[in-house]
Write a protein that holds these residues in place. Sequence first.
Motif, short mmCIF file in Angstrom:
data_model
loop_
_atom_site.label_atom_id
_atom_site.label_comp_id
_atom_site.label_asym_id
_atom_site.label_seq_id
_atom_site.Cartn_x
_atom_site.Cartn_y
_atom_site.Cartn_z
N PHE A 64 -19.18 -21.53 -0.81
CA PHE A 64 -20.56 -21.67 -1.30
C PHE A 64 -21.23 -20.32 -1.48
O PHE A 64 -21.92 -20.08 -2.47
N ILE A 65 -21.05 -19.45 -0.51
CA ILE A 65 -21.69 -18.14 -0.57
C ILE A 65 -21.02 -17.27 -1.63
O ILE A 65 -21.69 -16.57 -2.40
N ASP A 66 -19.71 -17.30 -1.67
CA ASP A 66 -18.96 -16.50 -2.63
C ASP A 66 -19.36 -16.84 -4.06
O ASP A 66 -19.58 -15.96 -4.90
N GLN A 67 -19.49 -18.11 -4.36
CA GLN A 67 -19.73 -18.56 -5.73
C GLN A 67 -21.21 -18.62 -6.11
O GLN A 67 -21.56 -18.39 -7.27
N LEU A 68 -22.08 -18.92 -5.15
CA LEU A 68 -23.47 -19.21 -5.49
C LEU A 68 -24.49 -18.25 -4.87
O LEU A 68 -25.58 -18.08 -5.40
N TYR A 69 -24.14 -17.64 -3.73
CA TYR A 69 -25.09 -16.77 -3.04
C TYR A 69 -24.44 -15.44 -2.65
O TYR A 69 -24.43 -15.07 -1.46
N PRO A 70 -23.90 -14.71 -3.60
CA PRO A 70 -23.19 -13.46 -3.26
C PRO A 70 -24.09 -12.44 -2.59
O PRO A 70 -23.61 -11.63 -1.78
N ASP A 71 -25.38 -12.45 -2.89
CA ASP A 71 -26.28 -11.48 -2.25
C ASP A 71 -26.33 -11.69 -0.74
O ASP A 71 -26.49 -10.73 0.02
N THR A 72 -26.18 -12.95 -0.31
CA THR A 72 -26.14 -13.23 1.12
C THR A 72 -24.93 -12.57 1.75
O THR A 72 -25.01 -12.02 2.86
N ALA A 73 -23.81 -12.61 1.06
CA ALA A 73 -22.59 -11.98 1.57
C ALA A 73 -22.79 -10.47 1.74
O ALA A 73 -22.40 -9.89 2.77
#
Length: 240
Positions: free
Chosen positions: A10-19
């Motif tokens: 989910f983070i990789d595809q939709l919320y990369p800034d969170t990563a």
Amino acid sequence: MTVDLFIPCFIDQLYPDTAFNVVKLLKKAGVDVEYNPEQTCCGQPAYNSGYWDETKSLAHKFVKDFPGDRLIVSPSASCTGFIKNYYSNLFSKEDSDYELHLSLQKRLFELTDFLVNHLQFTDFGANFPHKVCYHDACTALREYGIRSEPRLLLSKVKGLELVEMEETETCCGFGGTFVTKFQAISSAMTEQKVEHALNTGAEYIISTESSCLLNIEGYIKKNKLPITPIHIADILASGW
């Protein structure tokens, strides 16, 4: 210390800034970060849908993507809780990767747990002058066991006012494939969760789980409501 970073789908595809904010946080806490770009899904969606053979293939790949003895940190209690609690159902003692999976289960930590309980690093000097409420995701609370850790980290953020919403420990309605299999029930649960958040007067609703936030965000955007979902890592990385 050097840790491996596990970024869920989910983070990789939709919320990369969170990563990227997770990396920012770990570095400020004095931790070097290694990221294996070959990593993929941990297999939780397939497992919850009954596709255990497919999940096992993903699990075998996952343990090989994180070899060695470094600790592994992830901004998701859902994925880490799944690996810790359910990978044992996928590996038999005859499997070549059996010992690897046992090692991985012991080395894997959710971000807020790692920061609070292992690094004892709780104040990033973050500044977020807003009224917020916190959503206890089912998996974070019940599968992984975190509750006080996110709140402690948020209490150190300058300008942030944390207000507790009614039924904060109730599911938001996502539940993995539950959201598609039982859409009407899921929508009613999401509506209730957002209403409780709005009743606090909060401007933001925070969680450790991007999957929950994605579900909540869909309802908020559809109904044009004055509250914004945000991952705790994005809060802790604000203002510095």
